[in-house]
Design an enzyme around this catalytic site. Structure first.
Site, PDB file in Angstrom:
ATOM      1  N   TYR A  25       0.853  -1.198   0.000  1.00  0.00           N
ATOM      2  CA  TYR A  25       0.000   0.000   0.000  1.00  0.00           C
ATOM      3  C   TYR A  25       0.884   1.241   0.000  1.00  0.00           C
ATOM      4  O   TYR A  25       0.686   2.176   0.749  1.00  0.00           O
ATOM      5  CB  TYR A  25      -0.920  -0.037   1.228  1.00  0.00           C
ATOM      6  CG  TYR A  25      -2.101   0.888   1.173  1.00  0.00           C
ATOM      7  CD1 TYR A  25      -3.164   0.641   0.303  1.00  0.00           C
ATOM      8  CD2 TYR A  25      -2.164   2.012   1.992  1.00  0.00           C
ATOM      9  CE1 TYR A  25      -4.255   1.493   0.261  1.00  0.00           C
ATOM     10  CE2 TYR A  25      -3.259   2.867   1.965  1.00  0.00           C
ATOM     11  CZ  TYR A  25      -4.300   2.596   1.087  1.00  0.00           C
ATOM     12  OH  TYR A  25      -5.385   3.446   1.058  1.00  0.00           O
ATOM     13  N   SER A  27       3.294   3.825  -2.822  1.00  0.00           N
ATOM     14  CA  SER A  27       2.993   4.789  -3.880  1.00  0.00           C
ATOM     15  C   SER A  27       1.992   4.207  -4.893  1.00  0.00           C
ATOM     16  O   SER A  27       0.905   4.747  -5.097  1.00  0.00           O
ATOM     17  CB  SER A  27       4.301   5.184  -4.559  1.00  0.00           C
ATOM     18  OG  SER A  27       4.050   6.095  -5.591  1.00  0.00           O
ATOM     19  N   GLN A  28       2.331   3.080  -5.518  1.00  0.00           N
ATOM     20  CA  GLN A  28       1.422   2.473  -6.493  1.00  0.00           C
ATOM     21  C   GLN A  28       0.244   1.779  -5.807  1.00  0.00           C
ATOM     22  O   GLN A  28      -0.899   1.961  -6.218  1.00  0.00           O
ATOM     23  CB  GLN A  28       2.160   1.441  -7.351  1.00  0.00           C
ATOM     24  CG  GLN A  28       3.059   2.048  -8.404  1.00  0.00           C
ATOM     25  CD  GLN A  28       2.289   2.823  -9.452  1.00  0.00           C
ATOM     26  OE1 GLN A  28       1.355   2.335 -10.066  1.00  0.00           O
ATOM     27  NE2 GLN A  28       2.690   4.065  -9.675  1.00  0.00           N
ATOM     28  N   SER A  53       1.248   0.842   7.044  1.00  0.00           N
ATOM     29  CA  SER A  53       0.238   1.135   6.016  1.00  0.00           C
ATOM     30  C   SER A  53      -1.118   0.514   6.333  1.00  0.00           C
ATOM     31  O   SER A  53      -2.138   0.923   5.768  1.00  0.00           O
ATOM     32  CB  SER A  53       0.704   0.605   4.657  1.00  0.00           C
ATOM     33  OG  SER A  53       1.946   1.130   4.296  1.00  0.00           O
ATOM     34  N   HIS A 108       5.608  -3.238 -12.778  1.00  0.00           N
ATOM     35  CA  HIS A 108       6.913  -3.048 -13.422  1.00  0.00           C
ATOM     36  C   HIS A 108       7.425  -4.458 -13.694  1.00  0.00           C
ATOM     37  O   HIS A 108       7.170  -5.370 -12.908  1.00  0.00           O
ATOM     38  CB  HIS A 108       7.831  -2.272 -12.469  1.00  0.00           C
ATOM     39  CG  HIS A 108       9.245  -2.069 -12.950  1.00  0.00           C
ATOM     40  ND1 HIS A 108       9.573  -1.802 -14.261  1.00  0.00           N
ATOM     41  CD2 HIS A 108      10.423  -2.061 -12.273  1.00  0.00           C
ATOM     42  CE1 HIS A 108      10.888  -1.659 -14.362  1.00  0.00           C
ATOM     43  NE2 HIS A 108      11.427  -1.814 -13.174  1.00  0.00           N
ATOM     44  N   GLY A 134       2.586   7.069  -8.165  1.00  0.00           N
ATOM     45  CA  GLY A 134       1.277   6.700  -7.649  1.00  0.00           C
ATOM     46  C   GLY A 134       0.482   7.885  -7.083  1.00  0.00           C
ATOM     47  O   GLY A 134      -0.735   7.967  -7.280  1.00  0.00           O
ATOM     48  N   GLU A 196      14.907   6.068 -16.325  1.00  0.00           N
ATOM     49  CA  GLU A 196      15.150   6.646 -14.996  1.00  0.00           C
ATOM     50  C   GLU A 196      16.642   6.847 -14.724  1.00  0.00           C
ATOM     51  O   GLU A 196      17.037   7.779 -14.032  1.00  0.00           O
ATOM     52  CB  GLU A 196      14.448   5.847 -13.893  1.00  0.00           C
ATOM     53  CG  GLU A 196      14.941   4.448 -13.665  1.00  0.00           C
ATOM     54  CD  GLU A 196      13.895   3.541 -13.000  1.00  0.00           C
ATOM     55  OE1 GLU A 196      12.701   3.853 -13.018  1.00  0.00           O
ATOM     56  OE2 GLU A 196      14.307   2.485 -12.486  1.00  0.00           O
TER      57      GLU A 196
HETATM   58  P1  NAD Z   1       6.554   1.636  -2.216  1.00  0.00           P
HETATM   59  O1  NAD Z   1       7.915   1.493  -1.635  1.00  0.00           O
HETATM   60  O2  NAD Z   1       5.976   2.999  -2.337  1.00  0.00           O
HETATM   61  O3  NAD Z   1       5.487   0.772  -1.378  1.00  0.00           O
HETATM   62  C1  NAD Z   1       5.716  -0.513  -0.979  1.00  0.00           C
HETATM   63  C2  NAD Z   1       4.598  -1.063  -0.130  1.00  0.00           C
HETATM   64  O4  NAD Z   1       4.902  -2.425   0.111  1.00  0.00           O
HETATM   65  C3  NAD Z   1       4.465  -0.405   1.229  1.00  0.00           C
HETATM   66  O5  NAD Z   1       3.101  -0.356   1.567  1.00  0.00           O
HETATM   67  C4  NAD Z   1       5.190  -1.396   2.160  1.00  0.00           C
HETATM   68  O6  NAD Z   1       4.697  -1.365   3.471  1.00  0.00           O
HETATM   69  C5  NAD Z   1       4.845  -2.701   1.492  1.00  0.00           C
HETATM   70  N1  NAD Z   1       5.798  -3.762   1.785  1.00  0.00           N
HETATM   71  C6  NAD Z   1       7.148  -3.677   1.881  1.00  0.00           C
HETATM   72  N2  NAD Z   1       7.664  -4.874   2.180  1.00  0.00           N
HETATM   73  C7  NAD Z   1       6.615  -5.733   2.289  1.00  0.00           C
HETATM   74  C8  NAD Z   1       6.484  -7.098   2.583  1.00  0.00           C
HETATM   75  N3  NAD Z   1       7.570  -7.831   2.855  1.00  0.00           N
HETATM   76  N4  NAD Z   1       5.245  -7.650   2.580  1.00  0.00           N
HETATM   77  C9  NAD Z   1       4.159  -6.919   2.323  1.00  0.00           C
HETATM   78  N5  NAD Z   1       4.205  -5.599   2.040  1.00  0.00           N
HETATM   79  C10 NAD Z   1       5.420  -5.022   2.023  1.00  0.00           C
HETATM   80  O7  NAD Z   1       6.587   0.879  -3.634  1.00  0.00           O
HETATM   81  P2  NAD Z   1       6.163   1.456  -5.056  1.00  0.00           P
HETATM   82  O8  NAD Z   1       7.107   2.564  -5.450  1.00  0.00           O
HETATM   83  O9  NAD Z   1       4.691   1.715  -5.080  1.00  0.00           O
HETATM   84  O10 NAD Z   1       6.530   0.215  -5.991  1.00  0.00           O
HETATM   85  C11 NAD Z   1       5.676  -0.901  -6.139  1.00  0.00           C
HETATM   86  C12 NAD Z   1       5.812  -1.429  -7.567  1.00  0.00           C
HETATM   87  O11 NAD Z   1       5.308  -0.456  -8.479  1.00  0.00           O
HETATM   88  C13 NAD Z   1       7.260  -1.699  -7.997  1.00  0.00           C
HETATM   89  O12 NAD Z   1       7.249  -2.804  -8.844  1.00  0.00           O
HETATM   90  C14 NAD Z   1       7.623  -0.440  -8.787  1.00  0.00           C
HETATM   91  O13 NAD Z   1       8.644  -0.625  -9.740  1.00  0.00           O
HETATM   92  C15 NAD Z   1       6.283  -0.173  -9.466  1.00  0.00           C
HETATM   93  N6  NAD Z   1       6.084   1.195  -9.926  1.00  0.00           N
HETATM   94  C16 NAD Z   1       6.193   2.224  -9.044  1.00  0.00           C
HETATM   95  C17 NAD Z   1       5.916   3.511  -9.457  1.00  0.00           C
HETATM   96  C18 NAD Z   1       5.865   4.624  -8.456  1.00  0.00           C
HETATM   97  O14 NAD Z   1       5.102   5.544  -8.683  1.00  0.00           O
HETATM   98  N7  NAD Z   1       6.567   4.612  -7.345  1.00  0.00           N
HETATM   99  C19 NAD Z   1       5.564   3.770 -10.805  1.00  0.00           C
HETATM  100  C20 NAD Z   1       5.423   2.680 -11.678  1.00  0.00           C
HETATM  101  C21 NAD Z   1       5.681   1.390 -11.219  1.00  0.00           C
HETATM  102 MG    MG Z   2       9.348   4.618 -15.117  1.00  0.00          MG
HETATM  103 MG    MG Z   3      11.072   2.497 -12.622  1.00  0.00          MG
END
Ligand code: NAD
Ligand code: MG
Ligand code: MG
Ligand code: MG
Ligand code: MG
Ligand code: MG
Length: 335
Positions: A25, A27-28, A53, A108, A134, A196
């Site tokens: 829960y 960013s994405q 979260s 991703h 996100g 990136e």
């Molecule tokens: P994030 O770091 O913002 O969030 C991660 C979430 O996972 C948090 O809620 C955390 O508490 C939870 N988490 C961490 N370890 C855990 C575990 N062991 N078990 C259960 N939950 C756990 O991550 P993000 O940036 O949203 O990235 C998630 C995916 O989305 C990745 O594959 C990333 O490449 C992809 N992505 C992200 C963005 C972005 O806007 N940040 C954009 C496109 C794609």
């Molecule tokens: Mg990208």
């Molecule tokens: Mg990326």
């Protein structure tokens, strides 16, 4: 030409009667869960015991449970935990609870493309990767009712319905309003990492920082250097986004345009092009992915040191002071 799908190609009712489990829960994850929920989809959020979260998700009205329980209960599972933990979360909690015919989704392609996760042939494996942070995606959905574009890729189509599920999901999170571009896990992963590293994060911060340091080294006030090299960049990028380089050049003075056309490629020269090729070589060969996963497995010491150095650099100190006098920017300081 890539296929581009929009709302007319997507049928949200493909998710009727199904449960969508969002694992993570951050960013994405929060944006996917809340947008789907607002679109009327039955959503659950999977988080580890003690995750901060959990309360946020519950306060937003969502059902929260462990990753294992959410996987068991879901027909569609979106893995939205950080790329470097996906391997362990998948092995320990998702894989043992994944039923045949489920759709396993990613935002991703990293873990699938580089083989850190290898799902059984009985499940669909697909990607919906929004091309926006996100928090921006959620804001657009709530405030303007618009979507951000996303990429769709199918890695494994066990049910024959993977693409339709992906399009329905894209509609639910709002992306089909903007456009769903069809691609592959390979192209998404490698182009995302390259973008990136060479432009969006690595290239742009190195360019800003080097220009800032050059002015400061030559005796110009750091505050002036900050405004010239960092603050003004957004306005230029907005023009480029709106109308490409032509519109930006039309908007700036002829002096700026002449300097751009005659000096730009002295700064970003053919050496930079060959550096970019080497960066892409490491992405294509898997060397970058291997290095990053080892860094994480070994306690991230190098990463944390580099992060700390960057967070306490000169441009950061100057910037913090200047952002304080510009409250309309809604400054966010990360220490
Ligand atoms: P994030 O770091 O913002 O969030 C991660 C979430 O996972 C948090 O809620 C955390 O508490 C939870 N988490 C961490 N370890 C855990 C575990 N062991 N078990 C259960 N939950 C756990 O991550 P993000 O940036 O949203 O990235 C998630 C995916 O989305 C990745 O594959 C990333 O490449 C992809 N992505 C992200 C963005 C972005 O806007 N940040 C954009 C496109 C794609
Ligand atoms: Mg990208
Ligand atoms: Mg990326
Ligand atoms: Mg981060
Ligand atoms: Mg100027
Ligand atoms: Mg002009």
């Amino acid at each position: 030409m890539v296929n581009i799908y929009t709302e007319k190609d997507a049928n949200l009712s493909r998710l009727d009667g199904k449960t969508v489990g969002i694992i993570g829960y951050g960013s994405q994850g929060h944006a996917h869960a809340l947008n789907l929920y607002d679109s009327g989809v039955n959503v659950m959020v999977g988080l580890y015991e003690g995750s901060p979260s959990r309360e946020n998700a519950r306060n937003a009205g969502l059902t929260v449970d462990s990753v294992a329980e959410v996987t068991k209960a879901s027909d569609v599972i979106m893995v939205a935990v950080p790329d470097h933990v996906q391997k362990d979360v998948y092995r320990d909690e998702i894989q043992p609870n994944l039923g045949p015919g489920a759709a396993l989704m990613f935002a991703h392609g990293f873990t699938i493309h580089y083989g850190f996760v290898a799902p059984p042939p009985s499940v669909d494996v697909l990607m919906i990767a929004p091309k926006a942070p996100g928090h921006r995606m959620r804001e657009h959905f709530v405030q303007e009712g618009i979507g951000v574009p996303c990429l769709l890729a199918v890695h494994q189509d066990a049910t024959g319905n993977a693409k339709e599920i992906g399009l329905a999901y894209a509609a639910g999170i709002g992306c089909a309003k903007a456009g769903v571009l069809e691609t592959t896990f390979k192209d998404e992963t490698e182009s995302d990492l390259f973008g990136e590293q060479s432009v969006l994060c690595g290239g742009v911060t190195s360019l800003i920082n080097m220009a800032f340091e050059t002015l400061v080294e030559r005796g110009y006030p750091p505050e002036i250097a900050y405004f010239e090299c960092l603050h003004e960049l957004k306005m230029i990028v907005d023009l480029i986004q709106q109308g490409g380089f032509n519109y930006m050049r039309y908007s700036v003075s002829d002096t700026a345009e002449y300097g751009d056309l005659t000096r730009g490629n002295r700064v970003i020269d053919e050496n930079v092009r060959s550096n970019m090729h080497r960066v892409l070589d490491d992405i294509q060969s898997g060397a970058f992915a291997k290095e990053w996963m080892s860094e994480c497995d070994e306690g991230r010491h190098n990463f944390l040191r580099l992060r700390q150095e960057a967070r306490t650099s000169r441009i950061h100190e100057v910037g913090r002071g200047l952002r304080e006098i510009m409250p309309w920017l809604n400054p966010r300081e990360i220490e």
